[in-house]
Design a protein around this motif. Sequence first.
Motif, PDB file in Angstrom:
ATOM      1  N   ASP A 155       0.847  -1.183   0.000  1.00 61.91           N
ATOM      2  CA  ASP A 155       0.000   0.000   0.000  1.00 61.91           C
ATOM      3  C   ASP A 155       0.888   1.240   0.000  1.00 61.91           C
ATOM      4  N   PRO A 156       0.685   2.176  -0.938  1.00 71.05           N
ATOM      5  CA  PRO A 156       1.525   3.377  -0.957  1.00 71.05           C
ATOM      6  C   PRO A 156       1.485   4.163   0.345  1.00 71.05           C
ATOM      7  N   ALA A 157       0.366   4.045   1.084  1.00 77.17           N
ATOM      8  CA  ALA A 157       0.228   4.790   2.336  1.00 77.17           C
ATOM      9  C   ALA A 157       0.783   4.029   3.533  1.00 77.17           C
ATOM     10  N   GLY A 158       1.184   2.787   3.322  1.00 75.72           N
ATOM     11  CA  GLY A 158       1.679   1.974   4.427  1.00 75.72           C
ATOM     12  C   GLY A 158       3.190   1.910   4.465  1.00 75.72           C
TER      13      GLY A 158
ATOM     14  N   PRO B 170       1.313   5.609  -8.048  1.00 76.99           N
ATOM     15  CA  PRO B 170       1.296   6.106  -6.673  1.00 76.99           C
ATOM     16  C   PRO B 170       2.397   5.492  -5.804  1.00 76.99           C
TER      17      PRO B 170
ATOM     18  N   ALA C   1       5.477   7.489  -3.833  1.00 76.49           N
ATOM     19  CA  ALA C   1       5.712   7.309  -2.401  1.00 76.49           C
ATOM     20  C   ALA C   1       7.134   6.827  -2.128  1.00 76.49           C
TER      21      ALA C   1
END
Length: 335
Positions: free
Chosen positions: A129-132, A158, A162
């Motif tokens: 996950d790019p946010a993880g 994405p 990141a």
Amino acid sequence: MDGSTVQPHGGDLGVMSALFPDAFRPWIDLSTGINPWPYPLPALDPALWARLPSASDAAALQRAAMAAYGVADPDAILAAPGSQVLINGLPFLRPPGDDIAIVGPTYGEHQPAWARAGHRVRMITDLPDPAGPLPDVLLLVNPNNPDGRTHDPARLLPLLEALACRGGWMLVDEAFCDLRPDLSLAALAGRRGLLVLRSFGKFYGLGGLRLGFLLAPPDLVRAVSGRFGPWAVSGPALVVGATALSDQGWQKAMRRRLAQAMARSLSLYQKAGVELIGGTDLYALIRTRIERDLYRELGQAGLLARSFRDRPGLLRLGLPPDSVAMDRLTKVLIP
């Protein structure tokens, strides 16, 4: 499936001859995933074999590769004597101890290359996950070898952003992307954090030519080029590569031919009752019944397939080059 169990190469005919001394001859190699109908070699000036590679020929290859891959920045592309050299060398451009995540199972040479350079390597089964939490280097093969799994570029962008924001890399091995240009990130060559490997020998059927390309930010291109020194790519490879990469008519016709040939192979596998796991138009990954040693049956018939350690029944088969090879394969699969 553990990516470490994937054998790194196709078979060796010398080894196979020792394993199967009574095998039918001549051997037919279906193990490599290399196009069995190679690009027709142009007439070469005999002087190419005697003189050092010229700057003008190197520039012509670069222009052809830029046009073929959609690269806009000439400082973001580097020709190499095969993509394997790049696979072995790139890990040494980062400090030891980085966290390397490889989307697998996949081509078996990536993991040991990063381990030899002192990095911590782990296999993952899907994109993070790019946010993880993210690794220092995310490595993937697109389309994947050996199962043909693909990654949508829209999903990769994405992640690239990141990774780049934290000094990380996304390393994409596009060895079989000539079959699926729509999957390629080559047009983004030069973007921070993105490294793309392109292999010439697979699609053009000229693995022995040893030619590949690195698409990367200019500072990394300069670093790798400095390690190579002058004359890294042979004169004949420069000329053949430039000619083939510029031949769009051949490329389009070959994609059609490969698709048609794989359709015939898939029809055979269906009739034979083997399970199709995946693949591309250059190879198919199949699974047979555990009780049937198809690898040995093929070997006795003089057909070299690609097997995988610890996964009995799983085989990768390239395209039969002619009707003789197809007939021999058919007789093994449907006795």
